[in-house]
Design an enzyme around this catalytic site. Structure first.
Site, mmCIF file in Angstrom:
data_model
loop_
_atom_site.group_PDB
_atom_site.id
_atom_site.type_symbol
_atom_site.label_atom_id
_atom_site.label_comp_id
_atom_site.label_asym_id
_atom_site.label_seq_id
_atom_site.Cartn_x
_atom_site.Cartn_y
_atom_site.Cartn_z
ATOM 1 N N SER A 142 0.351 -1.573 -0.451
ATOM 2 C CA SER A 142 -0.109 -0.166 0.165
ATOM 3 C C SER A 142 0.699 1.213 -0.136
ATOM 4 O O SER A 142 2.483 0.967 0.291
ATOM 5 C CB SER A 142 -0.959 0.303 1.214
ATOM 6 O OG SER A 142 -1.090 1.075 1.716
ATOM 7 N N TYR A 155 -2.040 -0.417 10.620
ATOM 8 C CA TYR A 155 -2.068 -1.276 9.192
ATOM 9 C C TYR A 155 -0.713 -0.062 8.303
ATOM 10 O O TYR A 155 0.003 -1.459 7.459
ATOM 11 C CB TYR A 155 -3.502 -0.183 8.472
ATOM 12 C CG TYR A 155 -3.662 -0.907 6.729
ATOM 13 C CD1 TYR A 155 -3.978 -2.187 6.305
ATOM 14 C CD2 TYR A 155 -3.517 0.135 6.145
ATOM 15 C CE1 TYR A 155 -3.686 -2.006 4.880
ATOM 16 C CE2 TYR A 155 -3.529 -0.218 4.251
ATOM 17 C CZ TYR A 155 -4.009 -1.707 3.899
ATOM 18 O OH TYR A 155 -3.895 -1.788 2.856
#
Length: 261
Positions: A142, A155
Site C-alpha cells: 500500500s 495498517y
C-alpha cells in the site's frame, strides 16, 4: 502459468487473476490457478465465470490465513493440484484504523497476522517449487506502507513491513532464480473501500488530489500484478511499484505558496 492468488475476491485479487489468464492466453498457453479467500464471503462468481470463458483451470480453496497451519496447508494443496508453481500472488489483507494511543495489542497483532505473516509462511512452503520454475512472488502492499497515514493504526506499519519483507526475499532468494516484487496501490475503489467512494462528495474530493484526477480501479492494479508475475518483468526484482496516480509525489504541491508581490 501456474499461479496461487490469495485474497482472490472480486477486487484486486480477482482482477489480477483475469489479467494473468488473459496474458497466458495471448502467449498461447493456459493459466492454471488456485484462488483463495478467507471463506467469510461467497466465492467470487463473476471472476470464476470470466476465468472459465478464458479457458483457465481454476481451483477455489478458502483458507483462514491468520492460522499458520492453514497457510501451510494452502501452499501444499496448491502444489498438489498444480504440480508446481510459477507465481505466488499474495493479495490477502485487512484494514483496521485506530489511533496509536488507543490501539489494542490484539488488533495490532491481527493486522500483522493478516497483512504480513501469510506472505512469509506460504512463500516458505512454496520456495522449492518457485526455485525450480525460477518463478516470482508478487505482494499487494500500500502507499500507506511507503508514507505514514495518521489514524491507520497497525495498517501502515504492517504494509511497510510487507514491503521490506519483499525486498529481503528478493535479495535472499534471487540467487535461486526467485523474483519478489510488490505493488503499492493508492486510492483504489474496490469492495473493501466502497464505503468511502459511494459518497460522491468524498469521491470527487479524493480524485481532485490525484494528478491523474481519478480514483484507481482493481483492474489498474491487476494489470501491474500480471506484469510483475510474467516474463516481461524477468529482470525486475525487489521493487515496490507505487501505483497511486501520482498522489504521493504531489504532497509538496499542496503547500500554500506565498502571495505574489
Amino acid at each position: 502459468m501456474r499461479v496461487l492468488i490469495t485474497g482472490a475476491s472480486d477486487g484486486i485479487g480477482g482482477a489480477a487473476a483475469i489479467r494473468i489468464a488473459e496474458a497466458a492466453g495471448q502467449a498461447g498457453g493456459t493459466a492454471r490457478m488456485v484462488l483463495s479467500t478467507s471463506g467469510r464471503k461467497p466465492a467470487p462468481q463473476a471472476v470464476l465465470d470470466r476465468l472459465a470463458e478464458l479457458g483457465a483451470e481454476v481451483h477455489f480453496l478458502p483458507a483462514d490465513l491468520t492460522d499458520v497451519d492453514a497457510c501451510r496447508a494452502l501452499a501444499r494443496q496448491t502444489l498438489a493440484l498444480l504440480g508446481g508453481l510459477d507465481c505466488f500472488v499474495s493479495n490477502a489483507g485487512a484494514l483496521g484504523g485506530a489511533p496509536l494511543k488507543d490501539i489494542a495489542p490484539e488488533k495490532w497483532d491481527f493486522l500483522f497476522d493478516v497483512n504480513v505473516r501469510p506472505t512469509l509462511v506460504i512463500a516458505q512452503e512454496l520456495h522449492g517449487a518457485l526455485a525450480e520454475s525460477r518463478g516470482s512472488i508478487v505482494a499487494t502492499s500500500s502507499m500507506t506502507g511507503e508514507m505514514p497515514m495518521p489514524g491507520a493504526g497497525a495498517y501502515s506499519p504492517a504494509k511497510a513491513a510487507l514491503s521490506m519483507l519483499i525486498r529481503q526475499m528478493a535479495q535472499e532468494w534471487g540467487p535461486e532464480g526467485i523474483r519478489a516484487n510488490a505493488v503499492a496501490p493508492g486510492m483504489i475503489r474496490t469492495g473493501l473501500t466502497e464505503a468511502a467512494y459511494s459518497n460522491d462528495d468524498t469521491h470527487s474530493a479524493r480524485a481532485a488530489l490525484v494528478p491523474l484526477r481519478r480514483i484507481g480501479t482493481a483492474d489498474d492494479m491487476g494489470a501491474i500484478i500480471a506484469f510483475l508475475a510474467g516474463p516481461q518483468s524477468a529482470y525486475v526484482t525487489g521493487q515496490i511499484i507505487v501505483a497511486d496516480g501520482g498522489v504521493t509525489d504531489a504532497m509538496l504541491g499542496l503547500i500554500p505558496a506565498p502571495p505574489k508581490k
